[in-house]
Scaffold this motif. Structure first.
Motif, PDB file in Angstrom:
ATOM      1  N   ILE A   1       0.829  -1.207   0.000  1.00 32.92           N
ATOM      2  CA  ILE A   1       0.000   0.000   0.000  1.00 32.92           C
ATOM      3  C   ILE A   1       0.860   1.253   0.000  1.00 32.92           C
ATOM      4  O   ILE A   1       0.580   2.232  -0.715  1.00 32.92           O
ATOM      5  CB  ILE A   1      -0.954  -0.015   1.213  1.00 32.92           C
ATOM      6  N   GLU A   2       1.919   1.260   0.785  1.00 40.03           N
ATOM      7  CA  GLU A   2       2.816   2.419   0.818  1.00 40.03           C
ATOM      8  C   GLU A   2       3.446   2.658  -0.544  1.00 40.03           C
ATOM      9  O   GLU A   2       3.595   3.809  -0.978  1.00 40.03           O
ATOM     10  CB  GLU A   2       3.888   2.211   1.887  1.00 40.03           C
ATOM     11  N   GLU A   3       3.797   1.581  -1.240  1.00 38.23           N
ATOM     12  CA  GLU A   3       4.390   1.727  -2.573  1.00 38.23           C
ATOM     13  C   GLU A   3       3.352   2.204  -3.595  1.00 38.23           C
ATOM     14  O   GLU A   3       3.691   2.919  -4.536  1.00 38.23           O
ATOM     15  CB  GLU A   3       4.988   0.387  -3.025  1.00 38.23           C
TER      16      GLU A   3
ATOM     17  N   GLN B   1      -9.951 -10.138   5.052  1.00 36.69           N
ATOM     18  CA  GLN B   1     -10.635  -9.588   3.884  1.00 36.69           C
ATOM     19  C   GLN B   1      -9.577  -9.235   2.839  1.00 36.69           C
ATOM     20  O   GLN B   1      -8.588  -8.570   3.151  1.00 36.69           O
ATOM     21  CB  GLN B   1     -11.454  -8.349   4.251  1.00 36.69           C
ATOM     22  N   ILE B   2      -9.815  -9.686   1.612  1.00 38.28           N
ATOM     23  CA  ILE B   2      -8.867  -9.477   0.527  1.00 38.28           C
ATOM     24  C   ILE B   2      -9.382  -8.354  -0.372  1.00 38.28           C
ATOM     25  O   ILE B   2     -10.542  -8.371  -0.794  1.00 38.28           O
ATOM     26  CB  ILE B   2      -8.672 -10.762  -0.303  1.00 38.28           C
ATOM     27  N   PHE B   3      -8.513  -7.383  -0.671  1.00 39.39           N
ATOM     28  CA  PHE B   3      -8.912  -6.221  -1.452  1.00 39.39           C
ATOM     29  C   PHE B   3      -7.973  -5.994  -2.629  1.00 39.39           C
ATOM     30  O   PHE B   3      -6.794  -6.366  -2.593  1.00 39.39           O
ATOM     31  CB  PHE B   3      -8.884  -4.956  -0.589  1.00 39.39           C
ATOM     32  N   LEU B   4      -8.515  -5.356  -3.660  1.00 39.95           N
ATOM     33  CA  LEU B   4      -7.704  -4.755  -4.704  1.00 39.95           C
ATOM     34  C   LEU B   4      -7.499  -3.297  -4.313  1.00 39.95           C
ATOM     35  O   LEU B   4      -8.452  -2.604  -3.960  1.00 39.95           O
ATOM     36  CB  LEU B   4      -8.407  -4.829  -6.064  1.00 39.95           C
ATOM     37  N   ALA B   5      -6.246  -2.820  -4.368  1.00 35.60           N
ATOM     38  CA  ALA B   5      -5.931  -1.449  -3.975  1.00 35.60           C
ATOM     39  C   ALA B   5      -5.222  -0.728  -5.118  1.00 35.60           C
ATOM     40  O   ALA B   5      -4.375  -1.309  -5.799  1.00 35.60           O
ATOM     41  CB  ALA B   5      -5.049  -1.438  -2.726  1.00 35.60           C
ATOM     42  N   TYR B   6      -5.574   0.547  -5.325  1.00 35.35           N
ATOM     43  CA  TYR B   6      -4.901   1.363  -6.331  1.00 35.35           C
ATOM     44  C   TYR B   6      -5.246   2.832  -6.102  1.00 35.35           C
ATOM     45  O   TYR B   6      -6.186   3.155  -5.371  1.00 35.35           O
ATOM     46  CB  TYR B   6      -5.307   0.947  -7.753  1.00 35.35           C
TER      47      TYR B   6
ATOM     48  N   VAL C   1      -4.230  -7.749   2.025  1.00 37.13           N
ATOM     49  CA  VAL C   1      -5.051  -8.348   3.086  1.00 37.13           C
ATOM     50  C   VAL C   1      -5.282  -7.307   4.174  1.00 37.13           C
ATOM     51  O   VAL C   1      -4.346  -6.675   4.657  1.00 37.13           O
ATOM     52  CB  VAL C   1      -4.350  -9.582   3.695  1.00 37.13           C
ATOM     53  N   ASN C   2      -6.544  -7.125   4.544  1.00 35.64           N
ATOM     54  CA  ASN C   2      -6.935  -6.212   5.631  1.00 35.64           C
ATOM     55  C   ASN C   2      -6.221  -4.857   5.541  1.00 35.64           C
ATOM     56  O   ASN C   2      -5.530  -4.437   6.472  1.00 35.64           O
ATOM     57  CB  ASN C   2      -6.633  -6.853   6.991  1.00 35.64           C
ATOM     58  N   PRO C   3      -6.352  -4.143   4.426  1.00 40.45           N
ATOM     59  CA  PRO C   3      -5.601  -2.898   4.247  1.00 40.45           C
ATOM     60  C   PRO C   3      -6.128  -1.766   5.129  1.00 40.45           C
ATOM     61  O   PRO C   3      -7.302  -1.731   5.490  1.00 40.45           O
ATOM     62  CB  PRO C   3      -5.825  -2.570   2.770  1.00 40.45           C
ATOM     63  N   PHE C   4      -5.236  -0.823   5.451  1.00 35.32           N
ATOM     64  CA  PHE C   4      -5.665   0.380   6.155  1.00 35.32           C
ATOM     65  C   PHE C   4      -6.228   1.369   5.137  1.00 35.32           C
ATOM     66  O   PHE C   4      -5.864   1.352   3.962  1.00 35.32           O
ATOM     67  CB  PHE C   4      -4.506   1.008   6.940  1.00 35.32           C
TER      68      PHE C   4
END
Length: 285
Positions: A135-137, A255-260, A149-152
């Protein structure tokens, strides 16, 4: 001071027609407008560009050089514009996807099948890391998409849920050493389960830690002991030989997420990747 695009465009048209009157007709502007633009360019350069005659105009040596340079600028701009339009609308390009190692077991095979059937010219690079680092990248524009997984939550981050998972204790039918428990002690889920086990009747003497979930899976499969594993990782191996050690033992819900980032979706290729990722069909364990 830089000239504006209209001044350059008017000058270029005059060099093609060698006649200010014809240039004004073709450009749809008054003659004084073109004349003023030429004067402005000459003032900025400190040199005469045109020699005016009764029949039209002639380019000075500086004018000829200026004409070639302006034509080059316009050709370069049009070439760059074509490339940008190609990148925006054609299904090609290179993208970096960050994947939590555990999630990669069951998402990547489905993803690759879809992306290469729909857009074989898109290039994909993978980075495997923990969800927080991915997420930081993404936020630092170094990764385009991430399976996490379980992102902030973050105001610049778009999160699309893919599926649910649960981290549980598994065993094989031929478990020989019931006092050994395998897991990744660096994971929050493992810490939580071990803490909860102290309140249960589940007993073990040895905890063996390894960061490789596939190693844990293989050790459990061989009958070497119990293993703390994500259910979807076990399911992805198409094996019916591993089962839950006990339905009543603690299970950590993931919980699995797609992040962008929102800005990532500026091309048809990026939109297709996001759509494929969001629509990955994974049934809950």
């Amino acid at each position: 001071m830089l000239p504006n695009s209209n001044d350059l465009e008017y000058f270029l048209e005059v060099t093609k027609t060698l006649n200010i009157s014809k240039a004004s007709e073709r450009m749809g502007v008054a003659q004084p407008t073109i004349t003023q633009s030429i004067h402005k360019l000459e003032s900025l350069l400190g040199a005469q560009l045109l020699i005016r005659t009764r029949t039209g105009v002639h380019l000075t040596k500086i004018g000829q050089k200026m004409s070639n340079q302006v034509a080059f600028i316009y050709e370069y701009w049009n070439s760059m514009r074509r490339e940008v339009q190609h990148d925006l609308y054609e299904l090609h390009g290179k993208y970096t996807i960050g994947v939590h190692p555990a999630v990669g077991y069951y998402t990547l095979p489905i993803f690759f099948k879809e992306i290469f059937s729909k857009a074989p010219n898109i290039e994909i690079d993978f980075i495997h890391d923990r969800s927080r680092n991915i997420i930081e990248e993404i936020l630092n524009f170094k990764i385009d998409f991430g399976f996490v997984v379980n992102p902030f939550k973050h105001p610049n981050l778009i999160l699309k849920k893919i599926c649910d998972d649960s981290v549980c204790i598994f065993e094989a039918k031929n478990t020989r050493y019931s006092d050994v428990l395998f897991g990744n002690f660096d994971l929050l889920q493992t810490h939580w389960i071990i803490k909860q086990l102290k309140r249960s009747n589940f007993k073990y003497k040895h905890f063996v830690s390894t960061p490789d979930l596939f190693v844990i899976y293989k050790m459990v499969l061989s009958g070497a002991g119990y293993g703390i594993l994500p259910s979807l990782v076990v399911k992805s191996q198409n094996s019916n030989t591993l089962t839950l050690a006990n339905q009543n033992l603690p299970q950590y819900k993931d919980q699995i997420f797609l992040a962008y980032r929102r800005e990532t979706l500026t091309s048809n290729s990026a939109k297709l990747i996001a759509e494929i990722c969001k629509n990955i069909a994974i049934s809950n364990p």
